[in-house]
Write a protein that holds these residues in place. Structure first.
Motif, mmCIF file in Angstrom:
data_model
loop_
_atom_site.group_PDB
_atom_site.id
_atom_site.type_symbol
_atom_site.label_atom_id
_atom_site.label_comp_id
_atom_site.label_asym_id
_atom_site.label_seq_id
_atom_site.Cartn_x
_atom_site.Cartn_y
_atom_site.Cartn_z
ATOM 1 N N PRO A 41 41.849 71.284 11.205
ATOM 2 C CA PRO A 41 42.784 70.629 12.118
ATOM 3 C C PRO A 41 42.048 70.017 13.296
ATOM 4 O O PRO A 41 41.159 70.656 13.867
ATOM 5 C CB PRO A 41 43.715 71.755 12.568
ATOM 6 N N VAL A 42 42.392 68.787 13.621
ATOM 7 C CA VAL A 42 41.741 68.102 14.736
ATOM 8 C C VAL A 42 42.489 68.444 16.017
ATOM 9 O O VAL A 42 43.701 68.321 16.080
ATOM 10 C CB VAL A 42 41.764 66.578 14.515
ATOM 11 N N ASN A 43 41.748 68.921 16.997
ATOM 12 C CA ASN A 43 42.363 69.181 18.290
ATOM 13 C C ASN A 43 42.150 67.958 19.176
ATOM 14 O O ASN A 43 41.030 67.658 19.565
ATOM 15 C CB ASN A 43 41.729 70.420 18.920
ATOM 16 N N PRO A 44 43.240 67.232 19.494
ATOM 17 C CA PRO A 44 43.073 66.000 20.277
ATOM 18 C C PRO A 44 42.482 66.270 21.661
ATOM 19 O O PRO A 44 41.960 65.361 22.300
ATOM 20 C CB PRO A 44 44.493 65.445 20.389
ATOM 21 N N LEU A 45 42.553 67.545 22.093
ATOM 22 C CA LEU A 45 42.058 67.853 23.436
ATOM 23 C C LEU A 45 40.544 68.032 23.460
ATOM 24 O O LEU A 45 39.947 68.186 24.514
ATOM 25 C CB LEU A 45 42.721 69.123 23.971
ATOM 26 N N MET A 103 41.620 58.971 28.436
ATOM 27 C CA MET A 103 42.344 58.489 29.603
ATOM 28 C C MET A 103 43.617 59.288 29.845
ATOM 29 O O MET A 103 44.022 59.515 30.971
ATOM 30 C CB MET A 103 42.724 57.019 29.408
ATOM 31 N N TRP A 104 44.265 59.683 28.705
ATOM 32 C CA TRP A 104 45.546 60.370 28.858
ATOM 33 C C TRP A 104 45.381 61.853 29.144
ATOM 34 O O TRP A 104 46.352 62.556 29.355
ATOM 35 C CB TRP A 104 46.428 60.166 27.627
ATOM 36 N N GLY A 139 46.224 74.425 15.453
ATOM 37 C CA GLY A 139 46.198 74.041 14.046
ATOM 38 C C GLY A 139 47.357 73.189 13.599
ATOM 39 O O GLY A 139 47.420 72.792 12.450
ATOM 40 N N LYS A 140 48.303 72.907 14.491
ATOM 41 C CA LYS A 140 49.460 72.111 14.097
ATOM 42 C C LYS A 140 49.341 70.696 14.636
ATOM 43 O O LYS A 140 48.603 70.428 15.589
ATOM 44 C CB LYS A 140 50.747 72.741 14.637
ATOM 45 N N ASN A 162 48.492 58.404 22.359
ATOM 46 C CA ASN A 162 47.824 57.739 23.479
ATOM 47 C C ASN A 162 48.890 57.513 24.548
ATOM 48 O O ASN A 162 49.268 56.383 24.825
ATOM 49 C CB ASN A 162 47.215 56.415 23.002
ATOM 50 N N PRO A 163 49.377 58.591 25.139
ATOM 51 C CA PRO A 163 50.581 58.485 25.974
ATOM 52 C C PRO A 163 50.325 57.807 27.319
ATOM 53 O O PRO A 163 49.443 58.248 28.069
ATOM 54 C CB PRO A 163 50.999 59.947 26.170
ATOM 55 N N THR A 166 51.189 60.301 30.620
ATOM 56 C CA THR A 166 50.293 61.326 31.169
ATOM 57 C C THR A 166 49.152 60.696 31.974
ATOM 58 O O THR A 166 48.563 61.345 32.818
ATOM 59 C CB THR A 166 49.675 62.196 30.064
ATOM 60 N N LYS A 167 48.878 59.408 31.664
ATOM 61 C CA LYS A 167 47.787 58.739 32.393
ATOM 62 C C LYS A 167 48.122 58.554 33.866
ATOM 63 O O LYS A 167 47.231 58.548 34.697
ATOM 64 C CB LYS A 167 47.535 57.358 31.783
ATOM 65 N N LYS A 192 49.466 66.429 27.347
ATOM 66 C CA LYS A 192 49.558 66.520 25.895
ATOM 67 C C LYS A 192 48.877 67.799 25.452
ATOM 68 O O LYS A 192 47.831 68.166 25.963
ATOM 69 C CB LYS A 192 48.875 65.311 25.267
ATOM 70 N N ARG A 193 49.515 68.483 24.449
ATOM 71 C CA ARG A 193 48.930 69.739 23.976
ATOM 72 C C ARG A 193 48.172 69.519 22.673
ATOM 73 O O ARG A 193 48.241 68.460 22.070
ATOM 74 C CB ARG A 193 49.994 70.783 23.703
ATOM 75 N N GLN A 194 47.515 70.555 22.216
ATOM 76 C CA GLN A 194 46.700 70.410 20.999
ATOM 77 C C GLN A 194 47.544 70.150 19.751
ATOM 78 O O GLN A 194 47.046 69.595 18.776
ATOM 79 C CB GLN A 194 45.825 71.639 20.802
ATOM 80 N N ASN A 250 49.107 67.994 9.535
ATOM 81 C CA ASN A 250 47.939 68.648 8.941
ATOM 82 C C ASN A 250 48.249 69.178 7.553
ATOM 83 O O ASN A 250 47.367 69.307 6.715
ATOM 84 C CB ASN A 250 47.462 69.797 9.823
#
Lengths: 306, 311
Positions: free
Chosen positions: A253-257, A262-263, B85-86, B145-146, B149-150, B159-161, B251
Motif C-alpha cells: 500500500p502506498v502511503n501518500p504521506l 504542496m498539500w 494500508g487503505k 492533490n487537494p 489543505t494547501k 489528508k490522511r494516509q 488497494n
C-alpha cells in the motif's frame, strides 16, 4: 368476545381481499406480454442462479418466497412471490410486471438483464405446486448422502483452485456430488468478491475448478482470505470452508504521506518551500535590522563630523 | 554612604522574604501531611463497587479517584493518522440516481447538520441546452492533490494516509480560505450555533465525524471516517435505496454497493462504464468516480422535475 373476534377476522379478510382486488385491478398486462414463455428451462442450475439474483434484488422487500416475511409497507405490502395466488400468473405476466414496476415496485427493465429475470421466474416457479412435478426433472441425480465434505486444493503456480464435494452413501461409500453450484468468494473490506467464474458447478466426481483472477491484489505477501461454499444451502445446509491463500498479487500500500507535497501539512511541506519561506523571512528581517543599525549609527556619525 | 544603606535594605528584604517563604512552605507541608494522615485514619465511608469480573467489592471512599478522561487526545491522534494500508474510493452511478435524497438525510443525521447544510448534495444537472438532465450526488471529492489543505494557515485541514481529507474543528480558526480554494464547493461554514448544540455540548469531539459541530468553523464530507474504522460503509452509501453508490478500498481493487451488498472489481467497473472524475483538468485527482447517466434504471422522458414515480 366471540363477536369481537369474528369482527376482527371479518375486517381482516375484507382488508386482505380488497388489497388483492386493488392489486389485480390496478395492474393490467397487455395480452401480448402475457403469452411470453420462459425461454430457460427450470434446471437446478437456473433455479439456483435465480435464487442468487432473487436474494440480491427482490428479497429486501418481498422476503423469502412462501415465508410471507415481506417488508410491511403501506398501503400495499409487497406480495409473497411464493404464494400460489401469485404464481397463477403466466411467466409473461410476471416478466412484464418486473420490467415495468408499479407504485413502490421499481421497474427492473434496465437494471436486471432479461436472462437474469427469467432465472428469477424459474426460481419462483419452483414454488408452484401445480407445475412442480414437471420441474422435478432437474438434473441432480445425487444419491442420499450423509457427512458431506468440502475439500479444497489450491494450486499456487497457475492460480487455480479445486473444490471437491463428497458425501457418504448409505452403503458407506464416499461419492462425489454432481451439479452443485459453488461460490468462491474473496474477502474485501466491505464484502465478498465473487471469483467463481461462469460455470462453478461440480462435475460427475464432485469437482469444480476455478481460475483465480491473475491481477487481483492481495496483501504484502499476496495473501487473500478465501471463502468457498455451496451457494445454495438448501441442499446440504451451510457448508463452507475458509482459507488464507497466496493467490493475489503482492501489493504494497502506498502511503501518500511518505512524499513531501504542496498539500501536505507543515511536517510534510516540500523542502524548497521551507527553504524559500525561511530564507525570505530571514532576508526581510536582516534588511530591517540593517536599516535599524544604520539609523543608530547616524547620531554617532553626526558627532564625529562635528 | 548612600549606597551602603540601599545595600542593607536589599539584604533585609531578601532575608525577610526568604524567611517568610520558608515558613510558609513548612506550614503548608505540615498541613498537607496532617490532611493526608487525617484522611488515612478516618474510617470513612465504604462504597460498593462491581469489578470487571463481576465481583462486588468494598472500597474506601477516600481511595476513589476519577478516571483519567482524555479520549479527545486519542481520537485526535488516530483521526490524524488514518487507517493504515487503505485507500478509499467511491463510485457514483448516475444512471441509478433518481433523487431519493436518502443519502442526504442519513448524512445530516450522522453529522448533526441542519436540513439546509450539505456534506453531500444531490444536484440537478444539465450540461448543455440539448443534453439530457440527470441527478448528481456531490460529496467531497477527497482529492489526492487537494487545493483546500494547501491554503489552510493552521494545519486544521489535512489528508490522511488512507486518502481521506479531514478537518480538525479544534484547530480551525474559521478563515474560510479552504472554502474559497475548493473547486467543488464541498465545504460549508457553521455561521450560527449548530443544530442541537445544547444537546451535544458534553459530547467528546470526534474529528472523524466532525461532531459535535462547532460554530465559526468549517465542516465537510468525511467519507464517514468513524464508520470506516468499524468496517461499515459510509452513511450515505448504506442509506441509498437505489444502488447508486459503490465504496471500497482501491488497494484491494474492490468496491461494494451499499444497497445490494454486491462487491465488484473497481478497475473493471470504471473501465467498462467509462467512469470519470469531476473537473479533472484542474489536476485535483479526486477519489470520487462517476459513471455516466446512460441506460437509466427508471423511466425517463426528459423532464426530471416533473417525472412521476421517480423515487
Amino acid at each position: 368476545m366471540k363477536n369481537t373476534m369474528k369482527n376482527i377476522a371479518a375486517l381482516f379478510l375484507i382488508f386482505v381481499f380488497s388489497g388483492s382486488v386493488v392489486n389485480a385491478q390496478g395492474w393490467t398486462v397487455p395480452a401480448s406480454a402475457k403469452k411470453k414463455q420462459n425461454p430457460y428451462e427450470a434446471t437446478s442450475k437456473n433455479i439456483s442462479s435465480g435464487k442468487k439474483i432473487y436474494n440480491i434484488q427482490c428479497k429486501s422487500c418481498h422476503g423469502d418466497p412462501t415465508m410471507a416475511n415481506m417488508l410491511p409497507l403501506a398501503p400495499v405490502a409487497p406480495t409473497d412471490l411464493g404464494a400460489q395466488n401469485f404464481l397463477i400468473q403466466s411467466d409473461g405476466e410476471i416478466f412484464y410486471k418486473v420490467n415495468k414496476g408499479q407504485g413502490a415496485m421499481p421497474a427492473f427493465e434496465k437494471t436486471i438483464s432479461d436472462e437474469d429475470k427469467w432465472m428469477v421466474i424459474a426460481f419462483l416457479r419452483s414454488f408452484d405446486k401445480n407445475k412442480k412435478v414437471k420441474q422435478q426433472v432437474a438434473e441432480v441425480k445425487n444419491p442420499e448422502v450423509t457427512d458431506v465434505k468440502l475439500e479444497l486444493n489450491v494450486n499456487e503456480a497457475d492460480k487455480t483452485m479445486l473444490a471437491k464435494l463428497s458425501g457418504v452413501t448409505k452403503k458407506g461409500k464416499r461419492v462425489g456430488l454432481q451439479g452443485i453450484e459453488m461460490s468462491f468468494l474473496v474477502k474485501r473490506s466491505f464484502g465478498y468478491l465473487d471469483v467463481s467464474g461462469e460455470d462453478p458447478y461440480t462435475n460427475e466426481s464432485g469437482d469444480v475448478q476455478i481460475q483465480f483472477p491473475k491481477d487481483l491484489p492481495g496483501d504484502r505477501e499476496g495473501q487473500v482470505n478465501m471463502l468457498v461454499k455451496v451457494t445454495d444451502d438448501a441442499f446440504y445446509g451451510n457448508l463452507e470452508e475458509k482459507r488464507v491463500v497466496t493467490l493475489g498479487v503482492p501489493t504494497d500500500p502506498v502511503n501518500p504521506l511518505d512524499e513531501r507535497a504542496m498539500w501536505g501539512t507543515r511536517a510534510n511541506a516540500p523542502i524548497w518551500i521551507i527553504v524559500t519561506f525561511v530564507g525570505g523571512v530571514l532576508a526581510i528581517w536582516s534588511v530591517i535590522f540593517l536599516v535599524l543599525f544604520q539609523m543608530i549609527k547616524l547620531p554617532k556619525l553626526a558627532k564625529s563630523k562635528d | 554612604m548612600k549606597e551602603e544603606t540601599s545595600n542593607n535594605s536589599r539584604r533585609k528584604f531578601l532575608k525577610s522574604f526568604g524567611i517568610s517563604v520558608g515558613a510558609a512552605g513548612v506550614v503548608s507541608s505540615f498541613s498537607l501531611i496532617g490532611a493526608a494522615k487525617a484522611a488515612a485514619k478516618k474510617p470513612a465511608e465504604m462504597v460498593n463497587l462491581l469489578t470487571q469480573d463481576g465481583q462486588l467489592v468494598q472500597v474506601d471512599k477516600n481511595q476513589l479517584r476519577p478516571t483519567v478522561n482524555e479520549p479527545l487526545d486519542e481520537l485526535q491522534k488516530r483521526g490524524r493518522e488514518g487507517i493504515p494500508g487503505k485507500s478509499f474510493v467511491m463510485v457514483i452511478d448516475l444512471s441509478k440516481c433518481r433523487n431519493a435524497r436518502k443519502c442526504m438525510d442519513a448524512c445530516q443525521n450522522h453529522h448533526q447538520l441542519r436540513a439546509d447544510q450539505h456534506h453531500i448534495n444531490v444536484l440537478q444537472m444539465q450540461d448543455a441546452e440539448h443534453t439530457a438532465p440527470y441527478f448528481m450526488p456531490k460529496p467531497c471529492q477527497h482529492c489526492d492533490n487537494p487545493p483546500c489543505t494547501k491554503v489552510c494557515p493552521v494545519d486544521a485541514t489535512f489528508k490522511r494516509q488512507d486518502g481521506i481529507v479531514l478537518i480538525d474543528n479544534e484547530r480551525c480558526i474559521g478563515c474560510r480560505f479552504c472554502i474559497a480554494a475548493c473547486p467543488y464547493s464541498a465545504r460549508i461554514f457553521q455561521w450560527t450555533e449548530p443544530k442541537d448544540a445544547e444537546k451535544y455540548k458534553d459530547l467528546t469531539y470526534n474529528i472523524e465525524a466532525n461532531v459535535p459541530q462547532k460554530k465559526g468553523t468549517v465542516s465537510k464530507c468525511l467519507f464517514s471516517a468513524d464508520r470506516l474504522r468499524e468496517d461499515k460503509l459510509p452513511s450515505c452509501v448504506s442509506a441509498c435505496p437505489n444502488g447508486v453508490y459503490y465504496f471500497g478500498d482501491q488497494n484491494e481493487d474492490a468496491v461494494t454497493n451499499g444497497t445490494t451488498g454486491e462487491t465488484v472489481r473497481f478497475s473493471k467497473l470504471i473501465e467498462e462504464n467509462a467512469g470519470y472524475t469531476l473537473m479533472e483538468e484542474l489536476g485535483t485527482k479526486p477519489r470520487v468516480y462517476y459513471l455516466p447517466p446512460k441506460n437509466r434504471a427508471f423511466e425517463f422522458n426528459g423532464d426530471l422535475l416533473n417525472e412521476e414515480n421517480l423515487h
